[in-house]
Design an enzyme around this catalytic site. Structure first.
Site, PDB file in Angstrom:
ATOM      1  N   GLU A   1      52.437  80.568  24.629  1.00  0.00           N
ATOM      2  CA  GLU A   1      53.794  80.733  26.009  1.00  0.00           C
ATOM      3  C   GLU A   1      55.263  81.496  25.523  1.00  0.00           C
ATOM      4  O   GLU A   1      55.697  81.299  25.824  1.00  0.00           O
ATOM      5  CB  GLU A   1      54.134  79.017  26.051  1.00  0.00           C
ATOM      6  CG  GLU A   1      52.526  78.282  26.597  1.00  0.00           C
ATOM      7  CD  GLU A   1      53.354  76.650  27.161  1.00  0.00           C
ATOM      8  OE1 GLU A   1      54.186  76.908  26.987  1.00  0.00           O
ATOM      9  OE2 GLU A   1      52.452  76.270  28.300  1.00  0.00           O
TER      10      GLU A   1
ATOM     11  N   GLU B   1      45.791  75.253  29.323  1.00  0.00           N
ATOM     12  CA  GLU B   1      46.499  73.994  28.592  1.00  0.00           C
ATOM     13  C   GLU B   1      46.331  73.308  30.554  1.00  0.00           C
ATOM     14  O   GLU B   1      46.980  73.957  31.627  1.00  0.00           O
ATOM     15  CB  GLU B   1      47.474  74.225  28.671  1.00  0.00           C
ATOM     16  CG  GLU B   1      48.024  73.824  27.181  1.00  0.00           C
ATOM     17  CD  GLU B   1      49.111  74.354  26.490  1.00  0.00           C
ATOM     18  OE1 GLU B   1      50.410  73.346  26.597  1.00  0.00           O
ATOM     19  OE2 GLU B   1      49.288  74.829  25.028  1.00  0.00           O
TER      20      GLU B   1
HETATM   21  O1  AHR Z   1      51.064  70.888  25.154  1.00  0.00           O
HETATM   22  C1  AHR Z   1      51.805  70.306  25.187  1.00  0.00           C
HETATM   23  C2  AHR Z   1      53.256  71.745  24.917  1.00  0.00           C
HETATM   24  O2  AHR Z   1      52.813  72.374  26.752  1.00  0.00           O
HETATM   25  C3  AHR Z   1      52.168  72.820  24.819  1.00  0.00           C
HETATM   26  O3  AHR Z   1      53.231  72.691  23.333  1.00  0.00           O
HETATM   27  C4  AHR Z   1      53.041  73.676  24.701  1.00  0.00           C
HETATM   28  O4  AHR Z   1      52.085  74.754  24.827  1.00  0.00           O
HETATM   29  C5  AHR Z   1      53.160  73.339  26.143  1.00  0.00           C
HETATM   30  O5  AHR Z   1      54.171  73.826  27.046  1.00  0.00           O
END
Ligand code: AHR
Length: 503
Positions: free
Chosen positions: A176, A295
């Protein structure tokens, strides 16, 4: 909401979309909250093995069968010094983890993660720190993991008890990096240039690795999808996958829209698939880059400040979301999207795997499977081969956010090597059962081998340590197949999987 008519689903084994990449059934483990410590690693638990791994968690992870697990973060990655987490445990430093304001003991690191992956037969996916980390440190980690034990970092691995290379195949180029919250956040061009140089050095150590570029953190970022285009234009030939992240929410308690979120997920994929096509054309390239949705999950209930900040303690309770029936149905249709867009989505990692926004929850001596565990398990166990382009005729309903939407959300798989086929159906109605006619075209089953169903009359119903199987799959009697047709009744708020052998 009342609907009286019947739905039809047409399943044609010749209408394949693409092969399903098994890596879409992957997980994610971050040094965050109780994911690692008290999650998978807890030497003080009565369930710990000789290495401190929780045997009950290992068993649940074997059952859900993640093909790969992404590690060690997440936001944690962007401040992580990988050398802290290898070598004799008593010499590893305790550090302040700035991402989650927690204490990191480093008692679990790269080698323990690789051992854990072997225990559950999953492919490790490691991230390199492109926040505070340098391209040199990224390359050194590849040498440590994948080179023969003849040079400094690979020799160090051997000294740490691992003479043979780990051969880690999947590598994420940061996490990110478009987000201002990220340690060492970069502008798209700065990131693209750093990622390209890191990729170059990492591949010089091991030309066989697969590299995943950071895409936008979500589709609501002001820089989306320009960030994606810029980073891809710089890195196109250097990478294999482009990441996307998204966390779904029902903050407005608008369940009918929440249950239609597949529309939003598909829109996100459509945009990024177009960006991929655009950059490929602009670069006049024959190379392909695929999407890695590394994610994804529902996350909005456990989001108070204390869900993000650990108060400088070890293994704080962070973001321990509890999943209900409507969340389970969103997860199921998210996975339908992975099948329907199998042409472009080749990796997907549910975030996360234990305790933190996870389908699994532990106490020191117990484990709980949340509602969302079950659709992930059913897809992971039953979807294989190719995704099929099913035709669905469904009654529709009105949603505040997406307008008119079909009540049914469907995907299907067919594995021509085994003949096994599975049909995955979400009924979004909150009130009505829906009769559905299944029509097989081309190959047809003699009989339905099994029907698994998860449903609940209350969208907010959950599992708990007191009532652990409140929401769990049940087997329902398979309907008879006659002349390539069968009829099923789908309860409201339900997810149904129909297993067949096509002949
Ligand atoms: O999964 C939790 C967080 O969410 C992670 O660390 C990040 O990549 C995202 O914003």
């Amino acid at each position: 909401m009342s609907h009286s008519s019947k739905a039809q689903i047409y399943i044609d084994s010749n209408r394949t979309i693409s092969s399903i990449s098994p890596l879409v059934f992957s997980g994610f483990l971050e040094h965050m909250g109780r994911a690692i410590y008290e999650g998978i690693y807890d030497p003080a638990s009565p369930h710990a093995d000789a290495n401190g791994l929780r045997t009950d968690v290992l068993a649940a992870l074997r059952e859900i069968n993640y093909r790969s697990i992404r590690y060690p973060g997440g936001n944690f990655l962007s401040g992580y010094r990988w050398l802290d987490g290898v070598g004799p445990r008593d010499q590893r430093p305790r550090r302040r983890d700035l991402a989650w304001q927690s204490i990191e003991t480093n008692q679990f690191g790269t080698n323990e993660f690789i051992d854990f992956c072997k225990q559950i037969n999953t492919e490790p996916m490691l991230g390199v720190n492109l926040g505070t980390g340098t391209i040199q440190e990224a390359a050194d980690l590849v040498e440590y993991c994948n080179a023969p034990a003849e040079t400094k970092f690979a020799q160090l691995r051997a000294e740490h008890g691992y003479p043979d290379p780990h051969n880690v195949k999947y590598w994420c180029l940061g996490n990110e990096m478009d987000g201002p919250w990220q340690i060492g956040h970069l502008e798209a061009e700065e990131y693209g240039l750093k990622a390209r140089e890191a990729a170059k050095m990492m591949r010089w150590h091991d030309p066989d690795i697969n590299l995943i570029l950071c895409g936008s953190s979500n589709a609501y970022m002001p820089t989306y999808p320009d960030w994606d285009r810029t980073a891809l234009e710089i890195c196109w030939d250097a990478v294999d996958y482009h990441s996307m992240h998204h966390y779904a929410n029902n903050r407005d308690n608008d369940t009918s829209s929440f249950l239609a979120l597949a529309a939003e997920f598909e829109g996100y994929v459509d945009t990024l698939a177009s960006v991929l096509r655009y950059v490929k054309a602009k670069r006049r390239s024959k190379h392909d880059v695929y999407l890695s949705w590394d994610e994804w999950n529902v996350w909005y209930k456990a989001t108070t400040p204390s869900d993000f900040r650990g108060g400088w303690t070890e293994a704080p309770h962070l973001s321990e979301e509890i999943y209900n029936v409507e969340d389970m149905l969103v997860v199921a249709q998210w996975m339908n999207v992975f099948l329907r867009r199998a042409d472009v989505i080749k990796i997907a990692c549910v975030a996360q795997s234990v305790n933190v926004i996870s389908p699994l929850h532990t106490t020191r001596d117990g484990i709980l499977k949340h509602t969302t565990y079950y659709p992930i398990m059913l897809f992971s166990q039953l979807a294989s081969g190719a995704a099929l382009d099913v035709a669905v005729k469904s009654p529709r309903y009105e949603t505040p956010k997406f307008g008119d939407m079909p009540l049914l959300d469907v995907s299907a798989s067919y594995d021509e090597t085994t003949g096994k086929s599975a049909l995955f159906i979400v009924n979004r109605s909150q009130t009505d059962s829906l009769p559905v006619e299944l029509n097989w075209q081309a190959l047809s089953p003699r009989a339905i081998s099994a029907v698994h169903q998860i449903s609940g009359t209350n969208p907010k119903a959950v599992n708990s340590f007191e009532n652990p199987f409140n929401i769990a799959p049940v087997r329902v009697a398979p309907p008879v197949v006659q002349d390539g047709r069968a009829e099923l009744v789908l309860p409201p708020l339900s997810f149904t999987v129909v297993e067949t052998d096509l002949a």
